[in-house]
Design a protein around this motif. Structure first.
Motif, PDB file in Angstrom:
ATOM      1  N   VAL A 154      12.096 -19.292  52.262  1.00 40.53           N
ATOM      2  CA  VAL A 154      11.116 -18.480  52.990  1.00 40.53           C
ATOM      3  C   VAL A 154      10.513 -19.282  54.137  1.00 40.53           C
ATOM      4  CG1 VAL A 154       8.915 -17.260  52.822  1.00 40.53           C
ATOM      5  CG2 VAL A 154      10.604 -17.052  50.983  1.00 40.53           C
ATOM      6  N   ARG A 155      10.151 -20.528  53.872  1.00 45.42           N
ATOM      7  CA  ARG A 155       9.492 -21.341  54.911  1.00 45.42           C
ATOM      8  C   ARG A 155      10.450 -21.642  56.060  1.00 45.42           C
ATOM      9  NH1 ARG A 155       7.797 -27.017  55.774  1.00 45.42           N
ATOM     10  NH2 ARG A 155       5.857 -26.887  56.977  1.00 45.42           N
ATOM     11  N   ALA A 156      11.734 -21.845  55.765  1.00 47.35           N
ATOM     12  CA  ALA A 156      12.700 -22.107  56.831  1.00 47.35           C
ATOM     13  C   ALA A 156      12.764 -20.933  57.800  1.00 47.35           C
ATOM     14  CB  ALA A 156      14.083 -22.377  56.243  1.00 47.35           C
ATOM     15  N   GLY A 157      12.553 -19.723  57.293  1.00 51.98           N
ATOM     16  CA  GLY A 157      12.564 -18.554  58.167  1.00 51.98           C
ATOM     17  C   GLY A 157      11.323 -18.421  59.021  1.00 51.98           C
ATOM     18  N   LEU A 158      10.321 -19.261  58.774  1.00 47.69           N
ATOM     19  CA  LEU A 158       9.080 -19.206  59.537  1.00 47.69           C
ATOM     20  C   LEU A 158       8.922 -20.369  60.516  1.00 47.69           C
ATOM     21  CD1 LEU A 158       6.657 -18.136  56.665  1.00 47.69           C
ATOM     22  CD2 LEU A 158       7.509 -16.697  58.529  1.00 47.69           C
ATOM     23  N   VAL A 159       9.408 -21.552  60.123  1.00 45.87           N
ATOM     24  CA  VAL A 159       9.235 -22.730  60.988  1.00 45.87           C
ATOM     25  C   VAL A 159      10.534 -23.465  61.282  1.00 45.87           C
ATOM     26  CG1 VAL A 159       6.843 -23.107  60.279  1.00 45.87           C
ATOM     27  CG2 VAL A 159       8.694 -24.188  58.988  1.00 45.87           C
ATOM     28  N   GLY A 160      11.653 -22.994  60.729  1.00 48.23           N
ATOM     29  CA  GLY A 160      12.930 -23.648  60.989  1.00 48.23           C
ATOM     30  C   GLY A 160      13.295 -24.645  59.907  1.00 48.23           C
ATOM     31  N   GLY A 161      14.483 -25.188  60.029  1.00 51.02           N
ATOM     32  CA  GLY A 161      15.016 -26.096  59.027  1.00 51.02           C
ATOM     33  C   GLY A 161      16.052 -25.408  58.173  1.00 51.02           C
ATOM     34  N   LYS A 162      16.840 -26.189  57.429  1.00 49.22           N
ATOM     35  CA  LYS A 162      17.891 -25.649  56.565  1.00 49.22           C
ATOM     36  C   LYS A 162      18.876 -24.790  57.359  1.00 49.22           C
ATOM     37  CE  LYS A 162      15.496 -27.414  53.212  1.00 49.22           C
ATOM     38  NZ  LYS A 162      15.907 -28.691  52.608  1.00 49.22           N
ATOM     39  N   GLY A 163      19.187 -25.205  58.575  1.00 55.41           N
ATOM     40  CA  GLY A 163      20.113 -24.468  59.408  1.00 55.41           C
ATOM     41  C   GLY A 163      19.471 -23.444  60.323  1.00 55.41           C
TER      42      GLY A 163
ATOM     43  N   SER B 149      -4.367 -19.966  61.096  1.00 53.87           N
ATOM     44  CA  SER B 149      -5.171 -19.180  60.165  1.00 53.87           C
ATOM     45  C   SER B 149      -4.902 -19.641  58.740  1.00 53.87           C
ATOM     46  CB  SER B 149      -4.831 -17.701  60.306  1.00 53.87           C
ATOM     47  OG  SER B 149      -3.518 -17.451  59.829  1.00 53.87           O
ATOM     48  N   ASP B 150      -5.559 -18.977  57.787  1.00 49.87           N
ATOM     49  CA  ASP B 150      -5.320 -19.295  56.381  1.00 49.87           C
ATOM     50  C   ASP B 150      -3.931 -18.844  55.935  1.00 49.87           C
ATOM     51  OD1 ASP B 150      -7.842 -20.357  56.190  1.00 49.87           O
ATOM     52  OD2 ASP B 150      -8.768 -18.507  55.451  1.00 49.87           O
ATOM     53  N   LEU B 151      -3.374 -17.877  56.640  1.00 53.01           N
ATOM     54  CA  LEU B 151      -2.054 -17.350  56.294  1.00 53.01           C
ATOM     55  C   LEU B 151      -0.988 -18.125  57.061  1.00 53.01           C
ATOM     56  CD1 LEU B 151      -1.330 -15.058  54.350  1.00 53.01           C
ATOM     57  CD2 LEU B 151      -0.962 -13.592  56.314  1.00 53.01           C
ATOM     58  N   THR B 152      -0.773 -19.378  56.656  1.00 50.60           N
ATOM     59  CA  THR B 152       0.198 -20.256  57.311  1.00 50.60           C
ATOM     60  C   THR B 152       1.577 -20.083  56.674  1.00 50.60           C
ATOM     61  OG1 THR B 152      -0.229 -22.081  55.793  1.00 50.60           O
ATOM     62  CG2 THR B 152      -1.636 -21.919  57.768  1.00 50.60           C
ATOM     63  N   ASP B 153       2.555 -20.738  57.263  1.00 46.77           N
ATOM     64  CA  ASP B 153       3.916 -20.678  56.717  1.00 46.77           C
ATOM     65  C   ASP B 153       3.960 -21.236  55.307  1.00 46.77           C
ATOM     66  OD1 ASP B 153       5.039 -23.790  57.177  1.00 46.77           O
ATOM     67  OD2 ASP B 153       3.487 -23.153  58.562  1.00 46.77           O
ATOM     68  N   GLN B 154       3.230 -22.325  55.055  1.00 46.22           N
ATOM     69  CA  GLN B 154       3.224 -22.923  53.723  1.00 46.22           C
ATOM     70  C   GLN B 154       2.563 -22.003  52.708  1.00 46.22           C
ATOM     71  OE1 GLN B 154       1.264 -26.688  54.622  1.00 46.22           O
ATOM     72  NE2 GLN B 154       3.217 -27.758  54.491  1.00 46.22           N
ATOM     73  N   ALA B 155       1.458 -21.377  53.110  1.00 46.08           N
ATOM     74  CA  ALA B 155       0.757 -20.476  52.198  1.00 46.08           C
ATOM     75  C   ALA B 155       1.620 -19.270  51.844  1.00 46.08           C
ATOM     76  CB  ALA B 155      -0.562 -20.026  52.823  1.00 46.08           C
ATOM     77  N   VAL B 156       2.272 -18.697  52.839  1.00 45.64           N
ATOM     78  CA  VAL B 156       3.104 -17.509  52.597  1.00 45.64           C
ATOM     79  C   VAL B 156       4.317 -17.866  51.751  1.00 45.64           C
ATOM     80  CG1 VAL B 156       4.588 -15.792  53.703  1.00 45.64           C
ATOM     81  CG2 VAL B 156       2.329 -16.293  54.654  1.00 45.64           C
ATOM     82  N   ALA B 157       4.988 -18.965  52.078  1.00 43.16           N
ATOM     83  CA  ALA B 157       6.165 -19.381  51.300  1.00 43.16           C
ATOM     84  C   ALA B 157       5.790 -19.666  49.853  1.00 43.16           C
ATOM     85  CB  ALA B 157       6.805 -20.607  51.940  1.00 43.16           C
ATOM     86  N   GLY B 158       4.652 -20.323  49.648  1.00 47.23           N
ATOM     87  CA  GLY B 158       4.203 -20.603  48.292  1.00 47.23           C
ATOM     88  C   GLY B 158       3.844 -19.338  47.545  1.00 47.23           C
ATOM     89  N   TYR B 159       3.238 -18.386  48.247  1.00 49.89           N
ATOM     90  CA  TYR B 159       2.823 -17.120  47.646  1.00 49.89           C
ATOM     91  C   TYR B 159       4.034 -16.327  47.175  1.00 49.89           C
ATOM     92  CZ  TYR B 159       0.236 -12.684  47.287  1.00 49.89           C
ATOM     93  OH  TYR B 159      -0.334 -11.518  46.847  1.00 49.89           O
ATOM     94  N   ILE B 160       5.029 -16.211  48.019  1.00 47.53           N
ATOM     95  CA  ILE B 160       6.216 -15.437  47.664  1.00 47.53           C
ATOM     96  C   ILE B 160       7.040 -16.156  46.593  1.00 47.53           C
ATOM     97  CG2 ILE B 160       8.445 -14.637  48.555  1.00 47.53           C
ATOM     98  CD1 ILE B 160       7.068 -13.803  51.076  1.00 47.53           C
ATOM     99  N   ALA B 161       7.175 -17.480  46.719  1.00 51.81           N
ATOM    100  CA  ALA B 161       7.957 -18.236  45.746  1.00 51.81           C
ATOM    101  C   ALA B 161       7.349 -18.165  44.354  1.00 51.81           C
ATOM    102  CB  ALA B 161       8.081 -19.691  46.196  1.00 51.81           C
TER     103      ALA B 161
END
Length: 443
Positions: free
Chosen positions: A88-97, A296-308
């Motif tokens: 999920v986080r790779a789709g927000l900030v890049g990485g893993k291809g 904001s509070d809804l960062t890439d890390q927060a969203v990825a952690g929430y969904i995971a």
């Protein structure tokens, strides 16, 4: 159990068994395999390396079960959660291809809920002060004589949360059918979203595909009342996916408008069946759409952690079982809540109708009718779980070569021939206790 622990510790093969357990990461229900594998030089026919389980303790190899369900195996579920987080986080900030430029694409966290099927006990978890459940002094009792008020301020772990005020008033038929058809509602939502974006941009659907793609990553979550809702990341891309920027007009405001419209217009209609009237299922009125930003509070890390976090959960929060339930089982004797019991009974009742046989509600009764995947993504959103697992296996193989447990040879010149058979699953109580000690470092 103590005798079993002593017997395992006294076994000459204990060190190797403990090494296998460490290799599974402490899996609670490892798969036991029997067999062998050979690495053969394709040019000469020489056997370069041979492995057989005959030399292993009890003649088996323990491998992790790789389940996503935390209730079945916390160790394997944690790996699944971590992989989902990275995906999920790779789709927000890049990485893993995924190129880092994807961080400039607007993205939103969308929550689609189910409609009401009856009054249930609830707790205003999002409010600073917990309100009373349902204060309606003048509210008349329901047609079954049940008072429709509750002045309680429910605790987080209150078993009444999500339970109906009146089981006879609750629309179990609609609730079960909603769970079963939620994946179809999601599919129709994504199609309606694309059509709405095309209309707002002044393009045809075909023209939209040439300049814009919309990517998703979503997870299903059970509410206490026993119905699923979806949390999804929605991200616009250019025609080539995350590697190309979306058009300048694909803004957060335009996407928010399109999401609200699509969620409000899609539905699934079930025609009248026997004594069941026609029913139209829609999303609930509660729709949450919020932009994901680094500021904001809804960062890439927060969203990825929430969904995971929700990717490893199932229907256990609703009071049901984490296994399939057979139609001949005594529902009254199962350790489940009365609310879940009503859901399951309704699943079996509806499964007997020929026109609903395709929903296979009897097979998914323990899931209260939901039969979809808990976490899914569109093809271009980011990497895949398979790619992440393959990278992990390649890392482990390199580590095994480095430590001398596997020989180093060119892979394209070697044929790998294996023969494996299933020999069982799980650990005894004694082995479970030793596994906790091994993983915890006590042994």
């Amino acid at each position: 159990m103590i005798a079993g622990i002593i017997a395992r510790l006294d076994d000459p093969g204990f060190d190797r068994w403990a090494s296998q357990i460490r290799g599974t990461g402490g899996c609670r229900q490892p798969i036991r395999l029997r067999g062998h594998v050979e690495h053969i030089d394709q040019a000469t026919g020489d056997v370069l390396h041979r492995y057989t389980t005959r030399t292993e303790p009890s003649g088996v190899l323990n491998v992790p079960c790789k389940t996503r369900r935390a209730t079945r195996c916390p160790a394997c579920a944690e790996i699944y959660r971590a992989d989902t987080y990275q995906l999920v986080r790779a789709g927000l900030v890049g990485g893993k291809g995924v190129p880092a430029s994807v961080v400039a694409h607007p993205s939103l966290l969308v929550t689609l809920t189910a409609p009401s099927f009856g009054v249930v006990h609830n707790r205003g978890a999002k409010k600073a002060k917990v309100p009373r459940c349902r204060v309606r002094r003048a509210a008349p009792p329901c047609s079954h004589g049940v008072k429709m008020t509750c002045p309680t301020k429910h605790a987080v772990n209150d078993p009444r949360l999500g339970q109906p005020f009146c089981f006879d008033c609750y629309a179990y038929t609609e609730a079960v059918l909603f769970n079963a058809l939620a994946p179809e509602l999601w599919r129709r939502f994504t199609e309606a979203l694309r059509r709405r974006v095309a209309r707002l941009s002044g393009l045809s659907n075909k023209e939209l595909r040439q300049v814009l793609t919309i990517s998703f990553a979503k997870v299903a979550e059970y509410q206490h009342r026993g119905v699923v809702h979806f949390h999804a990341v929605v991200r616009p891309d250019g025609p080539d996916g995350p590697a190309s920027p979306p058009p300048a007009w694909a803004t957060v405001a335009l996407l928010t408008d399109a999401i609200h419209h699509a969620a409000g217009v899609v539905s699934v209609t079930i025609p009248a069946i026997d004594d069941l009237p026609e029913r139209t299922l829609t999303w609930g009125k509660q729709l949450d759409v919020r932009p994901i930003t680094l500021a904001s509070d809804l960062t890439d890390q927060a969203v990825a952690g929430y969904i995971a976090k929700y990717a490893t959960k199932s229907a256990e929060s609703t009071g049901t079982l984490d296994r399939r339930i057979q139609p001949l089982e005594n529902l009254a004797a199962l350790p489940i809540t009365e609310h879940a019991r009503h859901h399951i009974a309704e699943c079996f009742r509806l499964a007997a109708l020929d026109d609903l046989a395709d929903l296979k509600l009897d097979r998914w009764a323990h899931m209260l009718g939901f039969r979809g995947h808990f976490s899914t993504k569109s093809r271009r959103y980011s990497t895949t779980l398979g790619a992440l697992r393959a990278a992990r296996e390649e890392h482990r193989r390199g580590e095994a070569i480095t430590t001398g447990r596997l020989p180093l040879f060119p892979e394209d010149t070697v044929a790998v021939i294996g023969d494996w058979s299933y020999a069982g699953k799980g650990l005894s109580l004694a082995e479970q206790a030793l596994t906790r000690a091994i993983v915890g470092g006590a042994i």
